[in-house]
Design a protein around this motif. Structure first.
Motif, PDB file in Angstrom:
ATOM      1  N   ALA A 135      31.583  -1.950  46.815  1.00 64.21           N
ATOM      2  CA  ALA A 135      32.197  -1.979  48.050  1.00 64.21           C
ATOM      3  C   ALA A 135      33.107  -0.851  48.431  1.00 64.21           C
ATOM      4  O   ALA A 135      33.185  -0.343  49.445  1.00 64.21           O
ATOM      5  N   TRP A 137      33.899   1.397  51.847  1.00 63.01           N
ATOM      6  CA  TRP A 137      35.209   1.445  52.401  1.00 63.01           C
ATOM      7  C   TRP A 137      36.181   2.472  51.849  1.00 63.01           C
ATOM      8  O   TRP A 137      37.272   2.162  51.530  1.00 63.01           O
ATOM      9  N   ASP A 188      39.879   2.990  52.487  1.00 61.12           N
ATOM     10  CA  ASP A 188      40.894   1.868  52.590  1.00 61.12           C
ATOM     11  C   ASP A 188      41.354   1.934  51.011  1.00 61.12           C
ATOM     12  O   ASP A 188      40.893   2.387  49.819  1.00 61.12           O
ATOM     13  N   SER A 191      42.678  -3.277  49.787  1.00 57.42           N
ATOM     14  CA  SER A 191      42.238  -3.775  51.047  1.00 57.42           C
ATOM     15  C   SER A 191      40.826  -4.112  51.017  1.00 57.42           C
ATOM     16  O   SER A 191      40.121  -5.116  51.567  1.00 57.42           O
ATOM     17  N   VAL A 192      40.101  -3.237  50.148  1.00 55.65           N
ATOM     18  CA  VAL A 192      38.709  -3.513  50.066  1.00 55.65           C
ATOM     19  C   VAL A 192      38.659  -4.960  49.251  1.00 55.65           C
ATOM     20  O   VAL A 192      37.694  -5.852  49.590  1.00 55.65           O
ATOM     21  N   LYS A 242      40.415  -7.584  49.321  1.00 51.87           N
ATOM     22  CA  LYS A 242      40.783  -8.653  50.415  1.00 51.87           C
ATOM     23  C   LYS A 242      39.460  -8.744  51.347  1.00 51.87           C
ATOM     24  O   LYS A 242      39.189  -9.685  51.741  1.00 51.87           O
ATOM     25  N   ASN A 243      38.808  -7.714  51.790  1.00 49.31           N
ATOM     26  CA  ASN A 243      37.778  -7.697  52.575  1.00 49.31           C
ATOM     27  C   ASN A 243      36.432  -8.478  51.805  1.00 49.31           C
ATOM     28  O   ASN A 243      35.788  -9.273  52.654  1.00 49.31           O
ATOM     29  N   LEU A 244      36.370  -8.276  50.507  1.00 47.32           N
ATOM     30  CA  LEU A 244      35.315  -9.055  49.730  1.00 47.32           C
ATOM     31  C   LEU A 244      35.776 -10.501  49.595  1.00 47.32           C
ATOM     32  O   LEU A 244      34.835 -11.169  49.665  1.00 47.32           O
ATOM     33  N   HIS A 303      37.384 -12.238  51.642  1.00 44.60           N
ATOM     34  CA  HIS A 303      37.367 -12.761  53.085  1.00 44.60           C
ATOM     35  C   HIS A 303      35.842 -12.967  53.284  1.00 44.60           C
ATOM     36  O   HIS A 303      35.463 -14.126  53.763  1.00 44.60           O
ATOM     37  N   GLY A 304      34.763 -11.987  52.871  1.00 37.22           N
ATOM     38  CA  GLY A 304      33.454 -12.038  52.857  1.00 37.22           C
ATOM     39  C   GLY A 304      32.845 -13.443  52.137  1.00 37.22           C
ATOM     40  O   GLY A 304      31.897 -14.202  52.523  1.00 37.22           O
ATOM     41  N   THR A 314      45.750 -12.198  45.165  1.00 36.69           N
ATOM     42  CA  THR A 314      45.242 -10.864  45.175  1.00 36.69           C
ATOM     43  C   THR A 314      46.076  -9.937  44.361  1.00 36.69           C
ATOM     44  O   THR A 314      47.315 -10.002  44.080  1.00 36.69           O
TER      45      THR A 314
END
Length: 91
Positions: free
Chosen positions: A16, A20, A23, A27-28, A30-32, A34-35, A49
């Protein structure tokens, strides 16, 4: 031997990070998460986190050999070989 959820998460995180790249690691991450939450994968969304240094340490513990092995298993040639390249050059 099957990989632990933590090892799988680190491998996915490394992949990932290429998507990104501008980022931060956090942040990466957190994106994961969230996904994963949107896909309803509960085992990976119930923790705090981690800090960027702990993510870096996890990446270092994972090592290059894991990513190398993944690459060897997944990467395939995109182009097809020509049977005889001299035949087309002589025409």
């Amino acid at each position: 031997m099957t990989a632990s959820p933590a090892l799988r998460l680190v491998v996915v995180l490394v992949i990932a990070m290429s998507f990104w790249s501008s980022d931060s690691i956090v942040s990466v991450f957190k994106n994961l998460i969230h996904g994963f939450a949107s896909l309803r994968i509960p085992e990976l969304i119930r923790f705090k986190t981690p800090t960027s240094s702990s993510i870096t340490e996890a990446r270092q513990r994972t090592g290059a050999s894991v990513m190398t092995r993944l690459f060897e298993m997944v990467a395939k040639p995109l182009a097809k070989r020509f049977k005889n390249s001299t035949t087309t050059a002589q025409k």
